[in-house]
Design an enzyme around this catalytic site. Sequence first.
Site, short mmCIF file in Angstrom:
data_model
loop_
_atom_site.label_atom_id
_atom_site.label_comp_id
_atom_site.label_asym_id
_atom_site.label_seq_id
_atom_site.Cartn_x
_atom_site.Cartn_y
_atom_site.Cartn_z
N ASP A 151 -10.94 55.31 -1.51
CA ASP A 151 -11.08 53.88 -1.26
C ASP A 151 -11.84 53.20 -2.41
OD1 ASP A 151 -11.14 51.50 0.51
OD2 ASP A 151 -13.28 51.90 0.57
N GLU A 194 -6.99 53.90 -4.54
CA GLU A 194 -6.83 52.55 -3.99
C GLU A 194 -7.35 51.56 -5.02
OE1 GLU A 194 -7.92 49.13 -3.05
OE2 GLU A 194 -9.48 50.10 -1.84
N ASP A 251 -5.92 46.78 6.16
CA ASP A 251 -6.79 45.64 5.87
C ASP A 251 -6.03 44.33 5.72
OD1 ASP A 251 -9.35 46.69 5.95
OD2 ASP A 251 -9.37 47.26 3.84
#
Length: 500
Positions: free
Chosen positions: A294, A341, A394
């Site tokens: 992430d 990401e 998200d």
Amino acid sequence: MFKRSSGMVLHISSLPSPYGIGSMGKAAYQFVDFLAKGGQTYWQVLPLGQTGFGDSPYQCFSAAAGNPYFIDLDTLVEMGLLTEEQVKKADVEKNPDRVDYEALAQTRFEVLYQAFQAASVEQLGKAAAFAMDNRSWVYDYAMFMSLKKHFDQKALWDWDDEDIKRRDPEAMRRYAFELKDSIDFYIFMQYLFFDQWNKLRAYANKKGISIIGDIPIYVSPDSCDVWANPSLFKVDEELKPNGVAGVPPDYYSATGQLWGNPVYDWDVHRADGYQWWIWRVKRNLALFDVTRIDHFRGFQDYWEIPAGEDTAINGKWVPGPRMELFDAIKNALGDVPIIAEDLGDIDDAVRDFLKESGYPGMRVLIFGLYDNQDNIHLPHNHPVNCIAYTSTHDSETVCEQIMDKSRPEDASFAYEYLRSSHQEPLGWSAIRTVFASPAVIAMTTMQDVLSLGSDARMNTPSTLGGNWSWRVRAEAINDSIAQFLYKVTKANKRLNPNAR
């Protein structure tokens, strides 16, 4: 490392279950079968840790521990640890479409403690062996959680005993004795979690399904990671963060995102060769087949906000460890299958960093449909070395973005670009488009397969309440959906290369 293939994002919590939240039980195995029927290769989940503030899987009490809520209760009945009557008391199925975290918090641990009390000598022995194999983290986790309970769930920096806050050896020995039953209980839950997870993963792998896991770049400020390793983070003498993580103003928020996680003291990490991060990646390798990291841009430069700020506006960019960290990981662990990401505020330095790493980045279809302009997220521009998504946990779903959020001209462009018609659901048109991308892996979500809108959104960044709670109904995971997935996957030459 990766072959042309595809998969789906669905968190464990979103699976159907009669007990208020998805688990590693029957529905999880049925979902693996569904993916296999659909010709898919990957099942992507969010972080599996025990959630804390806001129920976010990106704010966990431990970077290594599993979420006890995911322990399947019916399996515990089969093991002789619970009775049917005890399990019925754990039924909080008030809403099959949403997780009620408050209700879970009030009932689930009581039921799991009953299972612990019913454990046989053999089962307790297996838990003790598990603890020894995982001693690098499980004792700290179990003591931390027991201490939080002892101190009325206060945050780490508000504990009433300064000696245990600072891990004074005498205090550690005293609390280890006083809280032994609680510590043993938390260890037993971790034994159950990983026993169930390892069996589920083995079943998925046997079916040719690989699992993509997720490493949040940061840890929670109120976590056993900070308590056990405070020198690795920018925290003060009270263990409160000095500088916190977030991102500057962006599409999601005009004031930026104030995450509140403590940022790393990278000088300390560098001094010992990044051993904590090597351990963390190694832990994920034991859990998953592929790891998504992430907020990858935070390793190039990260947005540090002074403690006490109400927004992320007054932060600044600070250099991260960059390739030095990933070279250390590669030297220690070899070539690790990693997805980076790389969404958000990306500049040329971050692009060069990603290229140097060799990891595939991410592209998200709906991000390409905002401004009716040519951009990197439109599938015809995707490089081969990337993972293409219809949407993410998200973001808006495809239908929410196009039907509810888009300007008329953007919606018109989207319908035309997706070659959408009234002959099939809008989400299916999006999946066809993304699966035709040059990207080596194409991913969709259950929400987009079902063409769901805003009610099915998993998370809205910069908001509290109502996030991380969406669930899919059992009847939605069916053969007709699997047949669609199989056809579009086969047509785009993505059929599971590992199918057995």
